[in-house]
Write a protein that holds these residues in place. Structure first.
Motif, PDB file in Angstrom:
ATOM      1  N   ARG A   1       5.604 -10.575 -12.485  1.00  0.00           N
ATOM      2  CA  ARG A   1       5.747  -9.157 -12.124  1.00  0.00           C
ATOM      3  C   ARG A   1       4.900  -8.209 -12.953  1.00  0.00           C
ATOM      4  NH1 ARG A   1      10.835  -6.582 -10.002  1.00  0.00           N
ATOM      5  NH2 ARG A   1       9.129  -5.633  -8.840  1.00  0.00           N
ATOM      6  N   ILE A   2       4.614  -8.575 -14.207  1.00  0.00           N
ATOM      7  CA  ILE A   2       3.854  -7.638 -15.052  1.00  0.00           C
ATOM      8  C   ILE A   2       2.449  -7.377 -14.518  1.00  0.00           C
ATOM      9  CG2 ILE A   2       5.131  -7.954 -17.228  1.00  0.00           C
ATOM     10  CD1 ILE A   2       2.942  -9.897 -18.087  1.00  0.00           C
ATOM     11  N   PHE A   3       1.982  -8.224 -13.576  1.00  0.00           N
ATOM     12  CA  PHE A   3       0.663  -7.981 -12.983  1.00  0.00           C
ATOM     13  C   PHE A   3       0.738  -7.026 -11.801  1.00  0.00           C
ATOM     14  CE2 PHE A   3       0.187 -12.006 -15.232  1.00  0.00           C
ATOM     15  CZ  PHE A   3      -0.930 -11.720 -15.998  1.00  0.00           C
ATOM     16  N   GLU A   4       1.963  -6.649 -11.405  1.00  0.00           N
ATOM     17  CA  GLU A   4       2.109  -5.687 -10.307  1.00  0.00           C
ATOM     18  C   GLU A   4       1.813  -4.282 -10.813  1.00  0.00           C
ATOM     19  OE1 GLU A   4       6.082  -5.935  -8.725  1.00  0.00           O
ATOM     20  OE2 GLU A   4       5.884  -8.102  -8.388  1.00  0.00           O
ATOM     21  N   ARG A   5       1.292  -3.479  -9.912  1.00  0.00           N
ATOM     22  CA  ARG A   5       0.992  -2.102 -10.293  1.00  0.00           C
ATOM     23  C   ARG A   5       2.282  -1.345 -10.636  1.00  0.00           C
ATOM     24  NH1 ARG A   5      -3.230  -1.020  -5.375  1.00  0.00           N
ATOM     25  NH2 ARG A   5      -4.942  -2.176  -6.297  1.00  0.00           N
ATOM     26  N   PHE A   6       2.250  -0.679 -11.752  1.00  0.00           N
ATOM     27  CA  PHE A   6       3.337   0.178 -12.253  1.00  0.00           C
ATOM     28  C   PHE A   6       4.556  -0.594 -12.751  1.00  0.00           C
ATOM     29  CE2 PHE A   6       1.265   3.282  -9.288  1.00  0.00           C
ATOM     30  CZ  PHE A   6       0.777   4.122 -10.268  1.00  0.00           C
TER      31      PHE A   6
ATOM     32  N   ARG B   1       9.776   2.434 -23.085  1.00  0.00           N
ATOM     33  CA  ARG B   1       8.942   2.032 -24.210  1.00  0.00           C
ATOM     34  C   ARG B   1       7.454   2.143 -23.858  1.00  0.00           C
ATOM     35  NH1 ARG B   1      10.016  -2.964 -28.070  1.00  0.00           N
ATOM     36  NH2 ARG B   1       8.212  -2.749 -29.414  1.00  0.00           N
ATOM     37  N   SER B   2       7.107   1.689 -22.656  1.00  0.00           N
ATOM     38  CA  SER B   2       5.718   1.758 -22.212  1.00  0.00           C
ATOM     39  C   SER B   2       5.233   3.209 -22.174  1.00  0.00           C
ATOM     40  CB  SER B   2       5.573   1.107 -20.837  1.00  0.00           C
ATOM     41  OG  SER B   2       4.438   1.586 -20.182  1.00  0.00           O
ATOM     42  N   ARG B   3       6.060   4.092 -21.602  1.00  0.00           N
ATOM     43  CA  ARG B   3       5.727   5.518 -21.520  1.00  0.00           C
ATOM     44  C   ARG B   3       5.483   6.097 -22.898  1.00  0.00           C
ATOM     45  NH1 ARG B   3       9.053   7.699 -17.025  1.00  0.00           N
ATOM     46  NH2 ARG B   3       7.713   7.308 -15.242  1.00  0.00           N
ATOM     47  N   GLU B   4       6.407   5.790 -23.785  1.00  0.00           N
ATOM     48  CA  GLU B   4       6.362   6.319 -25.147  1.00  0.00           C
ATOM     49  C   GLU B   4       5.056   5.909 -25.836  1.00  0.00           C
ATOM     50  OE1 GLU B   4       8.820   5.316 -29.038  1.00  0.00           O
ATOM     51  OE2 GLU B   4      10.061   5.393 -27.233  1.00  0.00           O
ATOM     52  N   LEU B   5       4.587   4.706 -25.495  1.00  0.00           N
ATOM     53  CA  LEU B   5       3.358   4.185 -26.088  1.00  0.00           C
ATOM     54  C   LEU B   5       2.114   4.618 -25.306  1.00  0.00           C
ATOM     55  CD1 LEU B   5       4.698   0.587 -26.768  1.00  0.00           C
ATOM     56  CD2 LEU B   5       4.076   2.260 -28.517  1.00  0.00           C
ATOM     57  N   GLY B   6       2.323   5.467 -24.302  1.00  0.00           N
ATOM     58  CA  GLY B   6       1.182   5.985 -23.547  1.00  0.00           C
ATOM     59  C   GLY B   6       0.690   5.050 -22.458  1.00  0.00           C
ATOM     60  N   GLY B   7       1.528   4.113 -22.030  1.00  0.00           N
ATOM     61  CA  GLY B   7       1.121   3.168 -20.980  1.00  0.00           C
ATOM     62  C   GLY B   7       1.239   3.763 -19.588  1.00  0.00           C
ATOM     63  N   THR B   8       0.464   3.215 -18.656  1.00  0.00           N
ATOM     64  CA  THR B   8       0.515   3.683 -17.280  1.00  0.00           C
ATOM     65  C   THR B   8       1.154   2.642 -16.369  1.00  0.00           C
ATOM     66  OG1 THR B   8      -1.629   2.702 -16.769  1.00  0.00           O
ATOM     67  CG2 THR B   8      -1.643   4.964 -17.578  1.00  0.00           C
ATOM     68  N   GLY B   9       1.307   1.421 -16.860  1.00  0.00           N
ATOM     69  CA  GLY B   9       1.833   0.352 -16.015  1.00  0.00           C
ATOM     70  C   GLY B   9       0.779  -0.224 -15.086  1.00  0.00           C
ATOM     71  N   LEU B  10      -0.479   0.202 -15.275  1.00  0.00           N
ATOM     72  CA  LEU B  10      -1.551  -0.271 -14.386  1.00  0.00           C
ATOM     73  C   LEU B  10      -2.482  -1.259 -15.068  1.00  0.00           C
ATOM     74  CD1 LEU B  10      -2.462   3.103 -12.637  1.00  0.00           C
ATOM     75  CD2 LEU B  10      -1.308   1.146 -11.606  1.00  0.00           C
TER      76      LEU B  10
ATOM     77  N   ARG C   1       0.825  -1.203   0.000  1.00  0.00           N
ATOM     78  CA  ARG C   1       0.000   0.000   0.000  1.00  0.00           C
ATOM     79  C   ARG C   1       0.872   1.271   0.000  1.00  0.00           C
ATOM     80  NH1 ARG C   1      -2.122   3.750   2.773  1.00  0.00           N
ATOM     81  NH2 ARG C   1      -0.765   3.240   4.513  1.00  0.00           N
ATOM     82  N   ARG C   2       1.905   1.242   0.861  1.00  0.00           N
ATOM     83  CA  ARG C   2       2.806   2.408   0.933  1.00  0.00           C
ATOM     84  C   ARG C   2       3.515   2.627  -0.394  1.00  0.00           C
ATOM     85  NH1 ARG C   2       4.912   0.848   5.984  1.00  0.00           N
ATOM     86  NH2 ARG C   2       6.598  -0.098   4.812  1.00  0.00           N
ATOM     87  N   ASP C   3       4.007   1.530  -0.981  1.00  0.00           N
ATOM     88  CA  ASP C   3       4.701   1.636  -2.272  1.00  0.00           C
ATOM     89  C   ASP C   3       3.765   2.181  -3.338  1.00  0.00           C
ATOM     90  OD1 ASP C   3       6.864   0.592  -1.088  1.00  0.00           O
ATOM     91  OD2 ASP C   3       6.793  -1.378  -2.076  1.00  0.00           O
ATOM     92  N   PHE C   4       2.504   1.744  -3.284  1.00  0.00           N
ATOM     93  CA  PHE C   4       1.542   2.182  -4.294  1.00  0.00           C
ATOM     94  C   PHE C   4       1.337   3.689  -4.231  1.00  0.00           C
ATOM     95  CE2 PHE C   4      -3.016   2.848  -5.513  1.00  0.00           C
ATOM     96  CZ  PHE C   4      -2.797   2.750  -6.875  1.00  0.00           C
ATOM     97  N   VAL C   5       1.156   4.207  -3.020  1.00  0.00           N
ATOM     98  CA  VAL C   5       0.957   5.655  -2.873  1.00  0.00           C
ATOM     99  C   VAL C   5       2.199   6.398  -3.365  1.00  0.00           C
ATOM    100  CG1 VAL C   5       0.574   7.529  -1.217  1.00  0.00           C
ATOM    101  CG2 VAL C   5      -0.686   5.384  -0.983  1.00  0.00           C
ATOM    102  N   ALA C   6       3.376   5.891  -2.995  1.00  0.00           N
ATOM    103  CA  ALA C   6       4.617   6.551  -3.416  1.00  0.00           C
ATOM    104  C   ALA C   6       4.760   6.517  -4.942  1.00  0.00           C
ATOM    105  CB  ALA C   6       5.817   5.871  -2.760  1.00  0.00           C
ATOM    106  N   ASN C   7       4.495   5.345  -5.536  1.00  0.00           N
ATOM    107  CA  ASN C   7       4.620   5.219  -6.992  1.00  0.00           C
ATOM    108  C   ASN C   7       3.605   6.082  -7.727  1.00  0.00           C
ATOM    109  OD1 ASN C   7       6.712   3.390  -6.977  1.00  0.00           O
ATOM    110  ND2 ASN C   7       5.367   1.609  -6.933  1.00  0.00           N
ATOM    111  N   ALA C   8       2.369   6.066  -7.228  1.00  0.00           N
ATOM    112  CA  ALA C   8       1.317   6.848  -7.882  1.00  0.00           C
ATOM    113  C   ALA C   8       1.673   8.332  -7.835  1.00  0.00           C
ATOM    114  CB  ALA C   8      -0.034   6.594  -7.214  1.00  0.00           C
ATOM    115  N   SER C   9       2.148   8.789  -6.681  1.00  0.00           N
ATOM    116  CA  SER C   9       2.502  10.211  -6.554  1.00  0.00           C
ATOM    117  C   SER C   9       3.604  10.562  -7.537  1.00  0.00           C
ATOM    118  CB  SER C   9       2.979  10.533  -5.141  1.00  0.00           C
ATOM    119  OG  SER C   9       2.115   9.963  -4.210  1.00  0.00           O
TER     120      SER C   9
END
Ligand SMILES: Nc1ncnc2c1ncn2[C@@H]1O[C@H](COP(=O)(O)OP(=O)(O)O)[C@@H](O)[C@H]1O
Ligand SMILES: [Mg+2]
Length: 261
Positions: free
Chosen positions: A201-206, A213-222, A33-41
Motif C-alpha cells: 500500500r505504501i506505493f499507492e498515491r497519498f 506523522r507524515s504531515r508533520e514531517l512535511g510528507g505528501t504521501g506521493l 483516477r477518480r480517487d486520485f482527483v478527489a484525494n489531490a483536491s
C-alpha cells in the motif's frame, strides 16, 4: 456482454454467439483516477484553507498579539511550503504520465552518479538529525539506460524517507552494485520499519502508514508512488524488506547495459 442470434441456411435461429468482455481492469483504473482527483483536491484544500484563515485573522484583527501574529505568519509560510511540495510532486506525476515509452535515444548513464549527487546534497539533512549516512559505490561505472533527473528524483525520495522515518542515532546505508546483468541499488535504514500489511500500500498515491506523522514531517504521501513509476519506466523492479522496529530496506534492480551494446 454482446449477444447475437446465429441463423441456419433457412433463416431459422440455430444458436447464439455471446461475447463477454472483462472490464474489471478498466473499471478499476477509472476508480483509481477518480480517487486520485478527489484525494489531490482534498490535500490541496487543507493548506489553502489554513493559509486563508490565518491571513484573514491577521488582516481583521489589527490588535492581534504580536506573538500570535508572528506564529500565524510562520504557519502561513509552512503551509505554503507544503503546498509547493504537493504541487511539485503532482507536476512530476503528470510529467511521468505524459512521457511516452522509453525512447530509443535513452542515454546510457552511470547509476553511481544518480546516487552520489543526491546523497551528497542530503548529507547535511541527515547530519542535522543525528543520522550516520554512508554511500558505498563500486569503482567502475554502473551503466544503465535511463533518465538521470528521474533516477535522482527516485533516490531523493527514498533517502528522504529513510531520513524522515529514522530517529536520532540511526544509520542509513546506500549501496550500488552490479550482479549478473543487473544493477542493484539498496537503501537501508535502521528506522521505524513498516508492517507487512502496508508493504504494497505504501506505493499507492497519498497512502501513509501514519498520516499525522507524515504531515508533520512535511510528507505528501506521493514520494513512493513516484519512485515506483520511475522504476517501472526504467524496466526495473523494487522490493521492500521491513518490519516494525527493525528498519527498512528498499531494493531496486535495473537491467545493465551489456558491454556489447
Ligand atoms: N524508510 C521508511 N521507513 C518507514 N516508513 C516508511 C519509509 N519509507 C516510507 N514509509 C512509509 O510509507 C509512507 C509513504 O511514503 P511516501 O510515499 O514517500 O510518502 P510521505 O510523503 O509520507 O513520505 C510513509 O508515509 C511512511 O508511512
Ligand atoms: Mg516520502
Amino acid at each position: 456482454m454482446h449477444a447475437s442470434p446465429l441463423h441456419d441456411g433457412g433463416g431459422r435461429v440455430a444458436g447464439a454467439v455471446i461475447v463477454l468482455h472483462d472490464i474489471s481492469e478498466l473499471v478499476r483504473l477509472e476508480k483509481v483516477r477518480r480517487d486520485f482527483v478527489a484525494n489531490a483536491s482534498h490535500e490541496l484544500k487543507t493548506p489553502v484553507t489554513a493559509i486563508r484563515g490565518m491571513a484573514e485573522t491577521i488582516i481583521d484583527d489589527p490588535k492581534l498579539d504580536p506573538g500570535k501574529r508572528a506564529s500565524f505568519i510562520e504557519k502561513i509560510k509552512n503551509q505554503s511550503m507544503r503546498l509547493s511540495a504537493l504541487l511539485a510532486d503532482l507536476l512530476t506525476i503528470s510529467h511521468l504520465e505524459s512521457e511516452d515509452q522509453r525512447s530509443a535515444e535513452t542515454p546510457i548513464i552511470d547509476l553511481r552518479e544518480a546516487v552520489s549527487v543526491p546523497v551528497e546534497e542530503m548529507a547535511p539533512q541527515a547530519r542535522e538529525r543525528g543520522i550516520d549516512m554512508t554511500a558505498i559505490l563500486p569503482d567502475s561505472p554502473v551503466q544503465i539506460l535511463g533518465d538521470m533527473d528521474m533516477l535522482k528524483r527516485a533516490v531523493i525520495n527514498l533517502v528522504d524517507n529513510a531520513i524522515k522515518y529514522t530517529g536520532k542515532g540511526g544509520k542509513i546505508d546506500i549501496t550500488v552494485a552490479q550482479d549478473g546483468g543487473e544493477a542493484i541499488l539498496e537503501v537501508k535504514d535502521t528506522g521505524i520499519g513498516i508492517a507487512k500489511n502496508d508493504h504494497e500500500r505504501i506505493f499507492e498515491r497519498f497512502y501513509r502508514v501514519d498520516r499525522a506523522r507524515s504531515r508533520e514531517l512535511g510528507g505528501t504521501g506521493l514520494g513512493l508512488s513516484i519512485v515506483k513509476n520511475i522504476i517501472l519506466s526504467h524496466e526495473g523492479t523494487i522490493d521492500i524488506n521491513s518490519e516494525p522496529g527493525n528498519g527498512s530496506t528498499f531494493l531496486l534492480h535495473f537491467p545493465l547495459v551489456s558491454p556489447s551494446s
